[in-house]
Design a protein around this motif. Structure first.
Motif, PDB file in Angstrom:
ATOM      1  N   THR A  69       0.924  -1.229   0.035  1.00  0.00           N
ATOM      2  CA  THR A  69      -0.029  -0.091  -0.233  1.00  0.00           C
ATOM      3  C   THR A  69       0.917   1.115  -0.155  1.00  0.00           C
ATOM      4  OG1 THR A  69      -1.653  -1.054   1.134  1.00  0.00           O
ATOM      5  CG2 THR A  69      -1.710   1.269   1.197  1.00  0.00           C
ATOM      6  N   PRO A  70       1.132   2.055  -1.014  1.00  0.00           N
ATOM      7  CA  PRO A  70       1.898   3.136  -1.160  1.00  0.00           C
ATOM      8  C   PRO A  70       1.256   4.230  -0.439  1.00  0.00           C
ATOM      9  CG  PRO A  70       1.007   2.657  -3.449  1.00  0.00           C
ATOM     10  CD  PRO A  70       0.381   1.596  -2.321  1.00  0.00           C
ATOM     11  N   PHE A  71       2.222   5.135   0.093  1.00  0.00           N
ATOM     12  CA  PHE A  71       1.475   6.271   0.972  1.00  0.00           C
ATOM     13  C   PHE A  71       2.253   7.537   0.111  1.00  0.00           C
ATOM     14  CE2 PHE A  71       1.042   2.946   4.087  1.00  0.00           C
ATOM     15  CZ  PHE A  71      -0.376   2.942   4.211  1.00  0.00           C
ATOM     16  N   HIS A  79      12.427 -11.001   6.928  1.00  0.00           N
ATOM     17  CA  HIS A  79      12.761 -10.090   8.066  1.00  0.00           C
ATOM     18  C   HIS A  79      11.606  -9.310   8.745  1.00  0.00           C
ATOM     19  CE1 HIS A  79      14.951  -6.634   9.900  1.00  0.00           C
ATOM     20  NE2 HIS A  79      15.885  -7.485   9.923  1.00  0.00           N
ATOM     21  N   PRO A  80      11.647  -9.019  10.024  1.00  0.00           N
ATOM     22  CA  PRO A  80      10.527  -8.192  10.595  1.00  0.00           C
ATOM     23  C   PRO A  80      10.273  -6.919   9.886  1.00  0.00           C
ATOM     24  CG  PRO A  80      11.932  -9.248  12.182  1.00  0.00           C
ATOM     25  CD  PRO A  80      12.561  -9.311  10.958  1.00  0.00           C
ATOM     26  N   LYS A  81      11.203  -6.359   9.208  1.00  0.00           N
ATOM     27  CA  LYS A  81      10.997  -4.993   8.743  1.00  0.00           C
ATOM     28  C   LYS A  81      10.708  -5.437   7.031  1.00  0.00           C
ATOM     29  CE  LYS A  81      13.439  -1.542  11.533  1.00  0.00           C
ATOM     30  NZ  LYS A  81      14.388  -0.653  11.929  1.00  0.00           N
ATOM     31  N   LEU A  82      10.060  -6.334   6.611  1.00  0.00           N
ATOM     32  CA  LEU A  82       9.842  -6.754   5.368  1.00  0.00           C
ATOM     33  C   LEU A  82       9.092  -5.646   4.731  1.00  0.00           C
ATOM     34  CD1 LEU A  82       6.918  -9.327   5.003  1.00  0.00           C
ATOM     35  CD2 LEU A  82       7.173  -8.043   7.086  1.00  0.00           C
ATOM     36  N   VAL A  83       8.458  -5.039   5.194  1.00  0.00           N
ATOM     37  CA  VAL A  83       7.472  -3.990   4.581  1.00  0.00           C
ATOM     38  C   VAL A  83       8.449  -2.783   3.849  1.00  0.00           C
ATOM     39  CG1 VAL A  83       5.567  -2.113   4.880  1.00  0.00           C
ATOM     40  CG2 VAL A  83       5.229  -4.511   5.917  1.00  0.00           C
ATOM     41  N   GLN A  84       9.347  -2.318   5.101  1.00  0.00           N
ATOM     42  CA  GLN A  84      10.210  -1.263   4.764  1.00  0.00           C
ATOM     43  C   GLN A  84      11.088  -1.734   3.697  1.00  0.00           C
ATOM     44  OE1 GLN A  84       9.216  -1.973   7.697  1.00  0.00           O
ATOM     45  NE2 GLN A  84       9.639  -0.480   9.279  1.00  0.00           N
ATOM     46  N   TYR A  85      11.706  -2.953   3.652  1.00  0.00           N
ATOM     47  CA  TYR A  85      12.589  -3.315   2.894  1.00  0.00           C
ATOM     48  C   TYR A  85      12.234  -3.629   1.486  1.00  0.00           C
ATOM     49  CZ  TYR A  85      15.594  -4.334   7.159  1.00  0.00           C
ATOM     50  OH  TYR A  85      16.293  -3.969   8.180  1.00  0.00           O
ATOM     51  N   ILE A  86      10.907  -4.142   1.285  1.00  0.00           N
ATOM     52  CA  ILE A  86      10.479  -4.402   0.003  1.00  0.00           C
ATOM     53  C   ILE A  86       9.946  -2.973  -0.591  1.00  0.00           C
ATOM     54  CG2 ILE A  86       8.686  -5.630  -1.295  1.00  0.00           C
ATOM     55  CD1 ILE A  86       8.889  -7.934   0.690  1.00  0.00           C
ATOM     56  N   SER A 115       7.473   3.399  -3.573  1.00  0.00           N
ATOM     57  CA  SER A 115       8.127   4.617  -2.811  1.00  0.00           C
ATOM     58  C   SER A 115       8.470   3.802  -1.571  1.00  0.00           C
ATOM     59  CB  SER A 115       6.975   5.637  -2.661  1.00  0.00           C
ATOM     60  OG  SER A 115       5.971   5.249  -1.905  1.00  0.00           O
ATOM     61  N   GLU A 116       9.340   4.690  -0.852  1.00  0.00           N
ATOM     62  CA  GLU A 116       9.651   4.214   0.575  1.00  0.00           C
ATOM     63  C   GLU A 116       8.801   4.601   1.783  1.00  0.00           C
ATOM     64  OE1 GLU A 116      11.709   8.291   0.034  1.00  0.00           O
ATOM     65  OE2 GLU A 116      10.635   6.717  -0.856  1.00  0.00           O
ATOM     66  N   TYR A 117       7.652   5.312   1.473  1.00  0.00           N
ATOM     67  CA  TYR A 117       6.762   5.905   2.520  1.00  0.00           C
ATOM     68  C   TYR A 117       6.157   4.752   3.202  1.00  0.00           C
ATOM     69  CZ  TYR A 117       7.970  10.209   0.437  1.00  0.00           C
ATOM     70  OH  TYR A 117       8.751  11.454  -0.138  1.00  0.00           O
ATOM     71  N   VAL A 118       6.140   4.607   4.799  1.00  0.00           N
ATOM     72  CA  VAL A 118       5.586   3.748   5.323  1.00  0.00           C
ATOM     73  C   VAL A 118       4.505   4.409   6.259  1.00  0.00           C
ATOM     74  CG1 VAL A 118       6.949   1.815   5.103  1.00  0.00           C
ATOM     75  CG2 VAL A 118       7.410   3.557   6.805  1.00  0.00           C
ATOM     76  N   ARG A 119       3.572   3.910   6.803  1.00  0.00           N
ATOM     77  CA  ARG A 119       2.794   4.298   7.990  1.00  0.00           C
ATOM     78  C   ARG A 119       3.299   4.230   9.434  1.00  0.00           C
ATOM     79  NH1 ARG A 119      -3.644   4.338   6.970  1.00  0.00           N
ATOM     80  NH2 ARG A 119      -2.901   6.335   5.876  1.00  0.00           N
ATOM     81  N   ALA A 120       3.093   5.033   9.961  1.00  0.00           N
ATOM     82  CA  ALA A 120       3.846   4.953  11.542  1.00  0.00           C
ATOM     83  C   ALA A 120       2.973   4.127  12.226  1.00  0.00           C
ATOM     84  CB  ALA A 120       3.674   6.399  12.294  1.00  0.00           C
ATOM     85  N   PRO A 121       3.359   3.295  13.130  1.00  0.00           N
ATOM     86  CA  PRO A 121       4.769   3.365  14.177  1.00  0.00           C
ATOM     87  C   PRO A 121       6.136   3.065  13.019  1.00  0.00           C
ATOM     88  CG  PRO A 121       3.741   1.606  14.877  1.00  0.00           C
ATOM     89  CD  PRO A 121       2.771   2.243  13.914  1.00  0.00           C
ATOM     90  N   ARG A 122       5.636   2.444  11.775  1.00  0.00           N
ATOM     91  CA  ARG A 122       6.823   1.955  10.933  1.00  0.00           C
ATOM     92  C   ARG A 122       7.698   3.090  10.577  1.00  0.00           C
ATOM     93  NH1 ARG A 122       3.232  -1.835   9.314  1.00  0.00           N
ATOM     94  NH2 ARG A 122       3.809  -3.977   9.259  1.00  0.00           N
ATOM     95  N   GLN A 123       9.029   3.258  10.457  1.00  0.00           N
ATOM     96  CA  GLN A 123       9.684   4.253   9.824  1.00  0.00           C
ATOM     97  C   GLN A 123      10.917   3.708   8.904  1.00  0.00           C
ATOM     98  OE1 GLN A 123      11.692   6.367  13.079  1.00  0.00           O
ATOM     99  NE2 GLN A 123       9.658   6.920  13.980  1.00  0.00           N
ATOM    100  N   VAL A 124      10.859   4.587   7.944  1.00  0.00           N
ATOM    101  CA  VAL A 124      11.743   4.324   6.791  1.00  0.00           C
ATOM    102  C   VAL A 124      13.268   4.078   7.526  1.00  0.00           C
ATOM    103  CG1 VAL A 124      12.799   4.982   4.680  1.00  0.00           C
ATOM    104  CG2 VAL A 124      10.610   5.732   5.118  1.00  0.00           C
TER     105      VAL A 124
END
Length: 307
Positions: free
Chosen positions: A15-17, A249-256, A267-276
């Motif tokens: 889901t891109p933000f 990896h636990p950060k699969l969302v950020q990494y993919i 794009s690299e943007y994720v929704r908090a509490p995740r961070q780039v």
């Protein structure tokens, strides 16, 4: 209208933000069209990679309606249902049906670690309250509830429970499912780093993660494996493995998302509490991606692979 077969490659879409935390539909179109061009067989919305835990219900339903309208029946649209209560799961399933979804991917109850009987009752209640086909997501590593073969024996009574996303990390489970149930359930690998092994043991498809950045490579592995062109599939898979490990990896969302950004379809943007990621972590992941891109394989032959 495309027929749902529970075979082939099904991207668990990101889901891109935007930078200000809105759903970026322009980028969503890019991340959707690239797998379609590569030849995927359906899409899954609102899964773990889609940041389901961060999406409002109305955002998830809007994504389904948007995708159904934009795709025009080219491939089935599957919506993920991940709820804490049976009542909420039923409501989500019904809303997915109203929005035009073709099928559901259904997780066990979230947060509460239900026992076997409670989990079966939960799945059956959802199945009884929708006409949509259902794929059970069996991922005890991340969601702490294993759907055992004895549980699938009971679930087989619901004709619309048709498939399983096999994420137990135990390749022998593919064989056990086939030995026990024959062709009653379609099996789709849900772990990128075990996908080729699962396909060679008889899995019907692949619910993929790195497909969101590398759709052609993902579809190539599937088609070559099913065409019996194993050496070619293995060659691509070995190249792909450092990237596929980003999926476990636990950060699969950020990494993919970083990988999708690098290939121009995300794009690299994720929704908090995740961070780039930043600093050394960002440099490490970007190096894995850059190293792979520098020796990206030739794929023209896979389009002619008979599946």
């Amino acid at each position: 209208m495309a027929q749902l077969t529970w075979q082939g490659v099904y991207p668990a879409l990101l889901t891109p933000f935007t930078a200000d935390d809105k759903i970026d539909y322009r980028m969503f179109d890019k991340n959707l069209e690239a797998p379609l061009d590569a030849g995927v067989d359906g899409i899954i919305l609102g899964g773990s990679l889609g940041e389901a835990s961060s999406l409002l219900n109305e955002e998830k339903y809007e994504l389904v309606k948007y995708s159904v309208a934009g795709l025009g029946g080219r491939v089935p649209v599957i919506m993920n249902v991940a709820e804490q209560t049976t009542r909420a799961a039923i409501e989500s399933a019904r809303e997915a049906e109203k929005c035009g979804a073709s099928a559901l991917m259904l997780l066990p109850p979230m947060r509460y670690k239900a026992d076997d009987a409670e989990t079966v009752a939960y799945f059956m209640a959802v199945a009884e309250n929708t006409s949509l086909p259902i794929m059970i997501y069996n991922n005890p590593i991340d969601y702490k509830i294993e759907v055992t073969l004895d549980m699938f024996e009971q679930l087989a009574e619901a004709s619309n429970i048709q498939a399983v996303k096999e994420s137990t990390r135990d390749i022998t489970n593919v064989t056990r499912m086939i030995n026990r149930f024959g062709d009653r359930f379609n099996i789709l690998s849900g772990v990128d780093t075990l996908a080729l092994e699962s396909l060679l043991m008889g899995a019907h498809g692949w619910v993929a993660g790195l497909v969101d950045a590398f759709p052609y490579e993902t579809v190539a592995i599937y088609r070559l494996a099913k065409a019996g062109r194993i050496a070619e599939a293995v060659s691509i898979y070995r190249w792909f493995m450092p990237l596929l490990e980003l999926d476990i990896h636990p950060k699969l969302v950020q990494y993919i998302k970083l990988a999708a950004k690098a290939t121009g379809i995300g794009s690299e943007y994720v929704r908090a509490p995740r961070q780039v990621p930043t600093g050394a972590e960002l440099a490490r992941v970007n190096k894995i991606i850059a190293d792979a891109l520098a020796v990206r394989p030739e794929l023209s032959a896979y389009l002619n692979a008979a599946v």
